[in-house]
Design a protein around this motif. Structure first.
Motif, PDB file in Angstrom:
ATOM      1  N   ALA A  25       0.831  -1.203   0.000  1.00  0.00           N
ATOM      2  CA  ALA A  25       0.000   0.000   0.000  1.00  0.00           C
ATOM      3  C   ALA A  25       0.864   1.250   0.000  1.00  0.00           C
ATOM      4  O   ALA A  25       0.531   2.253  -0.651  1.00  0.00           O
ATOM      5  CB  ALA A  25      -0.924  -0.003   1.213  1.00  0.00           C
ATOM      6  N   ASP A  26       1.970   1.219   0.739  1.00  0.00           N
ATOM      7  CA  ASP A  26       2.899   2.349   0.753  1.00  0.00           C
ATOM      8  C   ASP A  26       3.334   2.725  -0.662  1.00  0.00           C
ATOM      9  O   ASP A  26       3.367   3.902  -1.030  1.00  0.00           O
ATOM     10  CB  ASP A  26       4.137   2.000   1.590  1.00  0.00           C
ATOM     11  CG  ASP A  26       4.152   2.708   2.927  1.00  0.00           C
ATOM     12  OD1 ASP A  26       3.478   3.743   3.066  1.00  0.00           O
ATOM     13  OD2 ASP A  26       4.834   2.226   3.839  1.00  0.00           O
ATOM     14  N   ALA A  27       3.709   1.703  -1.443  1.00  0.00           N
ATOM     15  CA  ALA A  27       4.183   1.946  -2.807  1.00  0.00           C
ATOM     16  C   ALA A  27       3.082   2.556  -3.672  1.00  0.00           C
ATOM     17  O   ALA A  27       3.322   3.477  -4.458  1.00  0.00           O
ATOM     18  CB  ALA A  27       4.677   0.646  -3.420  1.00  0.00           C
ATOM     19  N   ILE A  28       1.868   2.054  -3.508  1.00  0.00           N
ATOM     20  CA  ILE A  28       0.739   2.575  -4.287  1.00  0.00           C
ATOM     21  C   ILE A  28       0.452   4.023  -3.911  1.00  0.00           C
ATOM     22  O   ILE A  28       0.236   4.882  -4.777  1.00  0.00           O
ATOM     23  CB  ILE A  28      -0.504   1.696  -4.076  1.00  0.00           C
ATOM     24  CG1 ILE A  28      -0.276   0.298  -4.661  1.00  0.00           C
ATOM     25  CG2 ILE A  28      -1.742   2.336  -4.704  1.00  0.00           C
ATOM     26  CD1 ILE A  28      -1.341  -0.717  -4.283  1.00  0.00           C
ATOM     27  N   LEU A  29       0.443   4.314  -2.624  1.00  0.00           N
ATOM     28  CA  LEU A  29       0.174   5.676  -2.162  1.00  0.00           C
ATOM     29  C   LEU A  29       1.262   6.632  -2.645  1.00  0.00           C
ATOM     30  O   LEU A  29       0.972   7.780  -3.032  1.00  0.00           O
ATOM     31  CB  LEU A  29       0.061   5.708  -0.641  1.00  0.00           C
ATOM     32  CG  LEU A  29      -1.146   4.969  -0.047  1.00  0.00           C
ATOM     33  CD1 LEU A  29      -1.044   4.911   1.477  1.00  0.00           C
ATOM     34  CD2 LEU A  29      -2.452   5.642  -0.458  1.00  0.00           C
ATOM     35  N   ALA A  30       2.509   6.183  -2.645  1.00  0.00           N
ATOM     36  CA  ALA A  30       3.610   7.018  -3.129  1.00  0.00           C
ATOM     37  C   ALA A  30       3.434   7.339  -4.604  1.00  0.00           C
ATOM     38  O   ALA A  30       3.644   8.484  -5.040  1.00  0.00           O
ATOM     39  CB  ALA A  30       4.944   6.324  -2.895  1.00  0.00           C
TER      40      ALA A  30
END
Length: 421
Positions: A329-334
């Motif tokens: 999710a971190d990667a997607i949000l970034a």
């Protein structure tokens, strides 16, 4: 994904992955990195509690001590039916980095008991708390390991722990826990500290984005010691809280939800839904996907995942909970350009004021609420500035920057102390 779908082992794997991401930017010996990855001590206890109907029921509890290189172990105690050793292991590791990020002299620990306090009487919870304290008394203490409130625990449970430990030691020992009632050596501002710290971090992050909290729309998942307090401080800062939730669901009103009424309903009816709150009912999953300026997940871990991160429409996420966002999710949000203020920074207000309480207990002091608030602002603000500077210098996310700051401080302290014998 609901909290119950996130397995305990996933939390620990996530914590280790975050450690590896930070270590990639640091010159850490592989052996030292392995030491930072592993916990120092893990205690599992199975203990009986006499229930109100006279029967005996067995419960399982955990206390995990991750690292005490920079000071005594420190970390909360949660009561939850889904808790497990892997979850507590991850939470203990995050506590180590959290204390290091705000540069206070604590290590990291965490504890839990598998139980559902919502289905237990006050007497049953008291007997469970006292028996668990007796079971772990040999590994806690003011200079060894200091528990504090967490999910479904609060000042009353800390009072029972302090009293039980004091009886075992034969003298009143207020410094064994923090988050106590004021009458027993608690600190002014401790109950509000984590939620207040979330808002302090949010305000700094908003300014970094060229915004102010005033008139920003906010959705808060969770309405307990963190989310409920944060809601009130967001409103005081001029933000508009449009959604809140608890474990049963949430309420949403684009014109603003009265946190005072919502929390009053929660206290009276044990839920936020309906009951005099001018808002529509929504699920916890729907709350995460609302079109708001700021999203504050302040409940359980693992709620922002690969499955729903792309649906997040907030431009700023401030993590009041521990581990609410998975690496995927971190990667997607970034990629979406969402700024995420990580848990080890955003919710560090609790451990910071716990430190203040501990110092007051050891020195028989009593600081004013104004002093507490000023010190909290200074420490949280300094940590936020340091993390933003690292993120800018190394071109990394705020999470990785916070991990770099915390991990490096623990690694340096470890090298300075050396290995004995």
């Amino acid at each position: 994904m609901s909290p119950s779908q996130s397995t305990p082992l996933d939390s620990y794997a996530m914590a280790c992955r975050q450690l590896d991401d930070a270590a990639a930017h640091l010159d850490i010996d592989p052996g030292l990195l392995e030491r930072l990855r592993l916990t120092e001590r893990e205690v599992t206890v199975n203990f009986p509690v006499k229930m109100d109907d006279g029967t005996l029921k067995m419960f399982t509890g955990y206390r995990v001590q991750h690292n005490d290189v920079r000071g005594p172990f420190k970390g909360g105690l949660r009561y939850h039916p889904d808790t497990d050793l892997g979850e507590v292991r991850a939470l203990a590791m995050w506590m180590t980095w959290k204390a290091a990020v705000v540069n206070i002299p604590f290590g990291g620990a965490k504890g839990s008991v598998q139980c559902n306090p919502k289905k237990m009487s006050r007497g049953e919870v008291e007997r469970l708390t006292r028996r668990f304290t007796w079971s772990i008394a040999s590994i806690i203490g003011p200079e060894r390991d200091i528990p504090a409130p967490d999910v479904y625990t609060g000042p009353q449970e800390m009072a029972w722990i302090m009293d039980t430990y004091s009886m075992i030691k034969g003298q009143t020992t207020p410094g064994v826990v923090t988050g106590k009632p004021l009458e027993l050596g608690g600190s002014l501002g401790r109950f509000e500290a984590t939620g207040r710290g979330v808002v302090i971090a949010a305000a700094r992050a908003a300014r970094h984005l060229g915004r102010e909290l005033e008139n920003m729309t906010v959705a808060i998942q969770g309405s307990g010691n963190v989310g409920g307090v944060a809601a009130r401080y967001f409103e005081r800062a001029g933000a508009k809280v449009v959604a809140m939730s608890d474990s049963g669901g949430g309420v949403y009103n684009p014109q603003g939800v009265s946190s005072a009424k919502a929390l009053a309903c929660k206290n009276q009816y044990s839920c936020l839904l309906g009951r005099e709150v001018a808002a529509e009912d929504i699920s916890n999953e729907e709350l995460l996907e609302l079109k708001v300026d700021l999203l504050a997940p302040c409940a359980m871990e693992g709620v922002l995942t690969e499955a729903n991160a792309a649906k997040v429409r907030a431009g700023l996420v401030v993590e009041g909970a521990n581990g609410p966002t998975t690496p995927e999710a971190d990667a997607i949000l970034a990629d979406k350009g969402v700024l995420v203020v990580p848990d080890i920074l955003a919710n560090a207000g609790g451990v910071t004021v716990s430190y203040f309480e501990w110092v007051q207990n050891l020195q028989n002091l009593l600081w004013s609420e104004e002093q507490i608030g000023q010190r909290l602002e200074e420490i949280m603000g300094k940590a936020m500035d340091e993390v933003l500077a690292i993120a800018g210098e190394k071109k990394v996310s705020l999470r990785t920057a916070a991990m770099i700051l915390g991990v490096n401080r623990v690694a340096e302290a470890t090298k300075l102390r050396g290995i004995y014998p």
